[in-house]
Design a protein around this motif. Sequence first.
Motif, short mmCIF file in Angstrom:
data_model
loop_
_atom_site.label_atom_id
_atom_site.label_comp_id
_atom_site.label_asym_id
_atom_site.label_seq_id
_atom_site.Cartn_x
_atom_site.Cartn_y
_atom_site.Cartn_z
N ASP A 26 0.70 -1.66 -0.04
CA ASP A 26 0.01 0.09 0.06
C ASP A 26 0.77 1.27 -0.06
OD1 ASP A 26 1.56 -0.10 2.66
OD2 ASP A 26 -0.59 0.19 3.34
N ALA A 27 1.81 1.33 0.82
CA ALA A 27 2.74 2.02 0.92
C ALA A 27 3.44 2.67 -0.42
CB ALA A 27 4.14 2.33 2.03
N ARG A 28 3.57 1.15 -1.17
CA ARG A 28 4.92 1.68 -2.90
C ARG A 28 3.79 2.04 -3.60
NH1 ARG A 28 5.96 -3.07 -2.68
NH2 ARG A 28 4.29 -4.54 -4.30
N ARG A 29 2.04 1.90 -3.13
CA ARG A 29 1.23 2.50 -4.47
C ARG A 29 0.87 3.27 -4.16
NH1 ARG A 29 -1.68 -1.72 -3.50
NH2 ARG A 29 -2.57 -1.18 -1.71
N ASN A 30 0.89 3.66 -2.92
CA ASN A 30 0.53 5.76 -2.71
C ASN A 30 2.34 6.16 -3.56
OD1 ASN A 30 -1.74 5.29 -1.38
ND2 ASN A 30 -0.46 4.74 0.43
N ARG A 31 3.14 5.53 -3.41
CA ARG A 31 4.38 6.42 -3.15
C ARG A 31 3.79 6.77 -5.09
NH1 ARG A 31 9.56 6.05 -5.44
NH2 ARG A 31 10.82 7.67 -4.30
N GLU A 32 4.05 5.42 -6.07
CA GLU A 32 3.23 5.42 -7.21
C GLU A 32 2.48 5.98 -8.18
OE1 GLU A 32 3.12 1.29 -7.66
OE2 GLU A 32 5.23 0.98 -8.27
N ASN A 33 1.50 6.47 -6.93
CA ASN A 33 0.59 7.99 -7.53
C ASN A 33 0.79 9.37 -7.15
OD1 ASN A 33 -1.42 5.80 -8.07
ND2 ASN A 33 -2.77 5.87 -6.03
N LEU A 34 1.77 9.28 -6.14
CA LEU A 34 1.83 10.97 -5.37
C LEU A 34 2.95 11.04 -7.41
CD1 LEU A 34 2.40 10.32 -2.09
CD2 LEU A 34 1.20 12.06 -2.89
N LEU A 35 3.86 10.25 -7.69
CA LEU A 35 4.54 10.39 -8.43
C LEU A 35 4.15 10.92 -9.83
CD1 LEU A 35 7.66 8.46 -7.73
CD2 LEU A 35 7.28 10.54 -7.96
N ALA A 36 3.26 9.67 -10.31
CA ALA A 36 2.55 9.97 -10.89
C ALA A 36 1.57 11.41 -11.44
CB ALA A 36 1.30 8.79 -11.38
N VAL A 37 0.44 12.11 -10.23
CA VAL A 37 0.09 13.33 -10.06
C VAL A 37 0.88 14.14 -10.04
CG1 VAL A 37 -1.29 14.36 -8.54
CG2 VAL A 37 -2.52 12.00 -8.84
N ALA A 38 2.50 13.92 -9.44
CA ALA A 38 3.28 15.21 -9.65
C ALA A 38 4.23 15.80 -10.94
CB ALA A 38 4.34 14.83 -8.94
N ARG A 39 4.01 14.40 -11.42
CA ARG A 39 4.89 14.74 -13.10
C ARG A 39 4.05 15.36 -13.72
NH1 ARG A 39 6.24 8.30 -14.89
NH2 ARG A 39 7.18 10.17 -16.96
N THR A 40 2.34 15.20 -13.94
CA THR A 40 1.64 16.22 -14.09
C THR A 40 1.24 17.10 -14.11
OG1 THR A 40 0.30 13.77 -14.84
CG2 THR A 40 -0.80 16.08 -15.59
N ALA A 41 1.68 17.26 -12.76
CA ALA A 41 1.56 19.40 -12.48
C ALA A 41 2.68 19.70 -12.75
CB ALA A 41 1.20 18.75 -10.82
N PHE A 42 3.28 19.38 -12.37
CA PHE A 42 4.70 19.64 -12.55
C PHE A 42 4.80 20.22 -14.34
CE2 PHE A 42 6.76 17.84 -8.07
CZ PHE A 42 6.36 19.41 -8.18
N ALA A 43 4.52 19.51 -15.28
CA ALA A 43 4.40 19.15 -16.23
C ALA A 43 3.80 20.59 -17.18
CB ALA A 43 3.94 17.85 -17.54
N VAL A 44 3.02 20.87 -16.23
CA VAL A 44 2.11 22.44 -16.72
C VAL A 44 1.41 23.39 -16.23
CG1 VAL A 44 0.53 19.87 -18.15
CG2 VAL A 44 -0.27 21.15 -15.49
N ALA A 45 2.46 22.97 -14.86
CA ALA A 45 2.58 24.34 -14.08
C ALA A 45 3.33 25.56 -14.60
CB ALA A 45 3.19 23.38 -13.06
N ASP A 46 2.69 27.17 -14.35
CA ASP A 46 3.19 27.69 -14.53
C ASP A 46 2.90 28.96 -13.55
OD1 ASP A 46 2.75 27.67 -18.06
OD2 ASP A 46 0.75 27.93 -17.85
N ALA A 47 3.35 28.19 -12.37
CA ALA A 47 3.29 28.98 -10.62
C ALA A 47 3.70 28.09 -9.58
CB ALA A 47 2.24 29.61 -10.60
N THR A 48 3.88 27.87 -8.65
CA THR A 48 4.82 27.03 -7.43
C THR A 48 3.18 25.93 -7.75
OG1 THR A 48 5.47 28.39 -6.24
CG2 THR A 48 4.76 26.78 -5.18
N VAL A 49 3.55 24.07 -7.77
CA VAL A 49 2.53 23.46 -7.18
C VAL A 49 2.18 23.55 -6.19
CG1 VAL A 49 1.97 21.18 -8.17
CG2 VAL A 49 3.45 22.35 -9.60
N SER A 50 1.66 22.96 -6.00
CA SER A 50 0.05 22.91 -3.90
C SER A 50 0.69 21.60 -4.13
CB SER A 50 -0.90 23.72 -4.32
OG SER A 50 -1.55 22.76 -2.85
N LEU A 51 1.49 20.87 -2.92
CA LEU A 51 1.60 20.33 -2.19
C LEU A 51 0.39 19.92 -1.95
CD1 LEU A 51 5.65 19.92 -0.69
CD2 LEU A 51 4.68 19.33 -3.42
N GLU A 52 -0.29 20.55 -1.37
CA GLU A 52 -1.49 19.76 -1.30
C GLU A 52 -2.70 19.59 -1.68
OE1 GLU A 52 -0.35 22.82 -0.17
OE2 GLU A 52 0.12 22.36 2.54
#
Length: 208
Positions: A26-52
């Motif tokens: 479950d921890a590995r799955r959470n980490r992979e989900n966080l990375l997947a969401v972060a990749r998309t967020a950082f790729a399209v962001a024009d400003a600081t990405v909210s970690l929340e």
Amino acid sequence: MPDSTSPGVHPATRDRARSARPLRADARRNRENLLAVARTAFAVADATVSLENIAREAGVGIGTLYRHFPTREALVEAVYAAELDEVTTSARRLLDELPPAEALRTWMDQYADFAAAKHGMIDILRAGWAAGRISPPTRQRITVEVSRLLAAGAEAGTLRADVVPEDVTAMLLGVILTTATSGNPKQTGRLLNLVMDALRSGTRPQEP
């Protein structure tokens, strides 16, 4: 002797021991989900990405995010490392699937996509490079794969055998840095085609 969880053990030792333990499913799955969401967020962001927001979209609490990635820098560098691994390992896969010249041109597109998807990450990555946290350098790892692709093409007779791999990396970086802010992928493609034209077997080398 105290174990790694004992109060008498230095915190850094506890952190290393904790990171060395295999993650539960479950921890590995959470980490992979966080990375997947972060990749998309950082790729399209024009400003600081909210970690929340990243935590929310990944379906976890902010505390879970911080357990895996204690700082914003740690998250950015983990995303970067995962993406760079994909780019560098794809060269070998492409060589198994395509003729060398076609594999090189396809890989160039993948590298360009990798470099373009850094809008919300670039400042943190630069700081990481300056501090020596991110290694080995991107340029070195990319050059290794360029060399692999060129060697295969030279052996097949479709790519020049007299090309210095570091020069090709420099050309790729030049194309990507020139077009990074233009938002014009067609221009990037045209310039990469020109690079490929210079690498094909039969192209006459120019003396400096």
